[in-house]
Motif scaffolding. Structure first.
Motif, PDB file in Angstrom:
ATOM      1  N   PRO A  68     -13.575  12.080  -5.939  1.00 39.27           N
ATOM      2  CA  PRO A  68     -13.441  11.617  -7.329  1.00 39.27           C
ATOM      3  C   PRO A  68     -13.166  10.116  -7.373  1.00 39.27           C
ATOM      4  CG  PRO A  68     -11.502  12.883  -6.649  1.00 39.27           C
ATOM      5  CD  PRO A  68     -12.489  12.967  -5.531  1.00 39.27           C
ATOM      6  N   GLU A  69     -13.545   9.500  -8.475  1.00 40.86           N
ATOM      7  CA  GLU A  69     -13.367   8.045  -8.621  1.00 40.86           C
ATOM      8  C   GLU A  69     -11.914   7.626  -8.497  1.00 40.86           C
ATOM      9  OE1 GLU A  69     -15.416   6.345 -11.976  1.00 40.86           O
ATOM     10  OE2 GLU A  69     -17.209   7.536 -11.548  1.00 40.86           O
ATOM     11  N   TRP A  70     -10.991   8.433  -9.054  1.00 44.01           N
ATOM     12  CA  TRP A  70      -9.578   8.050  -8.990  1.00 44.01           C
ATOM     13  C   TRP A  70      -9.108   7.922  -7.543  1.00 44.01           C
ATOM     14  CZ3 TRP A  70      -6.245  11.220  -6.481  1.00 44.01           C
ATOM     15  CH2 TRP A  70      -6.529  12.587  -6.424  1.00 44.01           C
ATOM     16  N   TYR A  71      -9.654   8.743  -6.652  1.00 43.21           N
ATOM     17  CA  TYR A  71      -9.280   8.671  -5.240  1.00 43.21           C
ATOM     18  C   TYR A  71      -9.811   7.375  -4.617  1.00 43.21           C
ATOM     19  CZ  TYR A  71      -9.128   9.727  -0.265  1.00 43.21           C
ATOM     20  OH  TYR A  71      -8.898   9.669   1.081  1.00 43.21           O
ATOM     21  N   LEU A  72     -11.036   7.023  -4.925  1.00 41.17           N
ATOM     22  CA  LEU A  72     -11.609   5.772  -4.412  1.00 41.17           C
ATOM     23  C   LEU A  72     -10.814   4.580  -4.934  1.00 41.17           C
ATOM     24  CD1 LEU A  72     -15.389   6.665  -4.817  1.00 41.17           C
ATOM     25  CD2 LEU A  72     -13.958   6.908  -2.769  1.00 41.17           C
ATOM     26  N   ASN A  73     -10.355   4.677  -6.185  1.00 38.82           N
ATOM     27  CA  ASN A  73      -9.530   3.608  -6.751  1.00 38.82           C
ATOM     28  C   ASN A  73      -8.233   3.443  -5.969  1.00 38.82           C
ATOM     29  OD1 ASN A  73     -11.432   3.185  -8.753  1.00 38.82           O
ATOM     30  ND2 ASN A  73     -10.308   4.322 -10.307  1.00 38.82           N
ATOM     31  N   LEU A  74      -7.565   4.550  -5.660  1.00 41.22           N
ATOM     32  CA  LEU A  74      -6.271   4.400  -4.975  1.00 41.22           C
ATOM     33  C   LEU A  74      -6.436   4.010  -3.511  1.00 41.22           C
ATOM     34  CD1 LEU A  74      -5.274   6.984  -3.070  1.00 41.22           C
ATOM     35  CD2 LEU A  74      -4.868   8.009  -5.266  1.00 41.22           C
ATOM     36  N   LEU A  75      -7.612   4.256  -2.934  1.00 40.26           N
ATOM     37  CA  LEU A  75      -7.863   3.716  -1.592  1.00 40.26           C
ATOM     38  C   LEU A  75      -7.846   2.187  -1.637  1.00 40.26           C
ATOM     39  CD1 LEU A  75     -10.763   5.953  -0.179  1.00 40.26           C
ATOM     40  CD2 LEU A  75      -8.348   5.968   0.508  1.00 40.26           C
ATOM     41  N   ALA A  76      -8.423   1.634  -2.690  1.00 42.16           N
ATOM     42  CA  ALA A  76      -8.472   0.179  -2.854  1.00 42.16           C
ATOM     43  C   ALA A  76      -7.142  -0.388  -3.329  1.00 42.16           C
ATOM     44  CB  ALA A  76      -9.591  -0.191  -3.831  1.00 42.16           C
ATOM     45  N   HIS A  77      -6.452   0.372  -4.187  1.00 41.02           N
ATOM     46  CA  HIS A  77      -5.195  -0.082  -4.797  1.00 41.02           C
ATOM     47  C   HIS A  77      -4.208   1.089  -4.816  1.00 41.02           C
ATOM     48  CE1 HIS A  77      -7.390  -3.618  -6.270  1.00 41.02           C
ATOM     49  NE2 HIS A  77      -8.310  -2.789  -6.713  1.00 41.02           N
ATOM     50  N   PRO A  78      -3.419   1.266  -3.763  1.00 48.47           N
ATOM     51  CA  PRO A  78      -2.530   2.437  -3.693  1.00 48.47           C
ATOM     52  C   PRO A  78      -1.346   2.422  -4.656  1.00 48.47           C
ATOM     53  CG  PRO A  78      -2.264   1.060  -1.746  1.00 48.47           C
ATOM     54  CD  PRO A  78      -3.400   0.481  -2.530  1.00 48.47           C
ATOM     55  N   GLU A  79      -1.072   1.303  -5.302  1.00 42.49           N
ATOM     56  CA  GLU A  79       0.012   1.261  -6.287  1.00 42.49           C
ATOM     57  C   GLU A  79      -0.477   1.967  -7.548  1.00 42.49           C
ATOM     58  OE1 GLU A  79       3.088   0.186  -5.630  1.00 42.49           O
ATOM     59  OE2 GLU A  79       2.400  -0.289  -3.616  1.00 42.49           O
ATOM     60  N   VAL A  80       0.217   3.051  -7.939  1.00 45.82           N
ATOM     61  CA  VAL A  80      -0.211   3.873  -9.063  1.00 45.82           C
ATOM     62  C   VAL A  80       0.954   4.134 -10.011  1.00 45.82           C
ATOM     63  CG1 VAL A  80      -2.028   4.999  -7.699  1.00 45.82           C
ATOM     64  CG2 VAL A  80       0.244   6.044  -7.833  1.00 45.82           C
ATOM     65  N   MET A  81       0.631   4.664 -11.187  1.00 41.73           N
ATOM     66  CA  MET A  81       1.628   5.104 -12.163  1.00 41.73           C
ATOM     67  C   MET A  81       1.428   6.604 -12.349  1.00 41.73           C
ATOM     68  SD  MET A  81       4.123   4.133 -14.131  1.00 41.73           S
ATOM     69  CE  MET A  81       3.916   2.358 -14.155  1.00 41.73           C
ATOM     70  N   VAL A  82       2.539   7.342 -12.336  1.00 47.95           N
ATOM     71  CA  VAL A  82       2.518   8.789 -12.505  1.00 47.95           C
ATOM     72  C   VAL A  82       3.263   9.133 -13.787  1.00 47.95           C
ATOM     73  CG1 VAL A  82       3.221  11.004 -11.508  1.00 47.95           C
ATOM     74  CG2 VAL A  82       2.493   9.129 -10.001  1.00 47.95           C
ATOM     75  N   GLU A  83       2.655  10.001 -14.594  1.00 45.93           N
ATOM     76  CA  GLU A  83       3.329  10.531 -15.779  1.00 45.93           C
ATOM     77  C   GLU A  83       3.392  12.042 -15.623  1.00 45.93           C
ATOM     78  OE1 GLU A  83       2.031   8.829 -19.694  1.00 45.93           O
ATOM     79  OE2 GLU A  83       0.682   7.677 -18.393  1.00 45.93           O
ATOM     80  N   VAL A  84       4.613  12.582 -15.683  1.00 45.33           N
ATOM     81  CA  VAL A  84       4.827  14.027 -15.615  1.00 45.33           C
ATOM     82  C   VAL A  84       5.845  14.370 -16.701  1.00 45.33           C
ATOM     83  CG1 VAL A  84       6.489  13.777 -13.713  1.00 45.33           C
ATOM     84  CG2 VAL A  84       5.431  15.984 -14.151  1.00 45.33           C
ATOM     85  N   GLY A  85       5.436  15.247 -17.627  1.00 47.33           N
ATOM     86  CA  GLY A  85       6.294  15.513 -18.782  1.00 47.33           C
ATOM     87  C   GLY A  85       6.528  14.218 -19.537  1.00 47.33           C
TER      88      GLY A  85
END
Length: 136
Positions: A68-85
């Motif tokens: 998926p594209e989101w996985y390719l994105n985090l390979l390039a830029h591993p800093e992410v934001m997570v929203e849960v609840g």
């Protein structure tokens, strides 16, 4: 905007309006990555798979032969934001390998059994990514 983007936009809006609940869906997270090519924020709704204090993101794409594209994105830029609840946190995505990946994938299949079928339907190893909450 294609229909996939439109569907995701509606899911994202409902998720944020109802503190993580989306009618008719299993529990989800929102993962914001930085576009590998565009550098722009990209939001992907993903299944919520907890594993102790961390969340596991499973790059299954329904067993599709390509990641998926989101996985390719985090390979390039591993800093992410997570929203849960209603919680939101920044973290560095960590791709799991070897035994740690195998154990995490088994956990993901416990939470969402179709992941096992998806792995059988593709020749690629479905990546599992740890999204650790920052220490408080």
């Amino acid at each position: 905007m294609n229909t996939w983007d439109e569907r995701n936009k509606a899911v994202i809006e409902e998720f944020r309006t109802h503190e993580g609940h989306v009618k008719g869906w299993a529990p989800l997270i929102l993962l914001t990555t930085t576009g590998a090519k565009s550098g722009r924020p990209r939001i992907a709704p993903l299944m919520l798979v907890t594993d102790g204090d961390r969340i596991l993101a499973v790059a299954s794409k329904g067993g599709h032969p390509k990641h998926p594209e989101w996985y390719l994105n985090l390979l390039a830029h591993p800093e992410v934001m997570v929203e849960v609840g209603s919680e939101k946190y920044a973290t560095t995505a960590r791709i799991l390998t070897g035994n740690e990946r195998e154990q995490a994938f088994r956990r993901a299949v416990e939470v969402f059994p179709p992941y096992g079928k998806y792995q059988k339907n593709t020749t690629r190893e479905i990546p599992v990514i740890a999204l650790e909450r920052p220490a408080k």
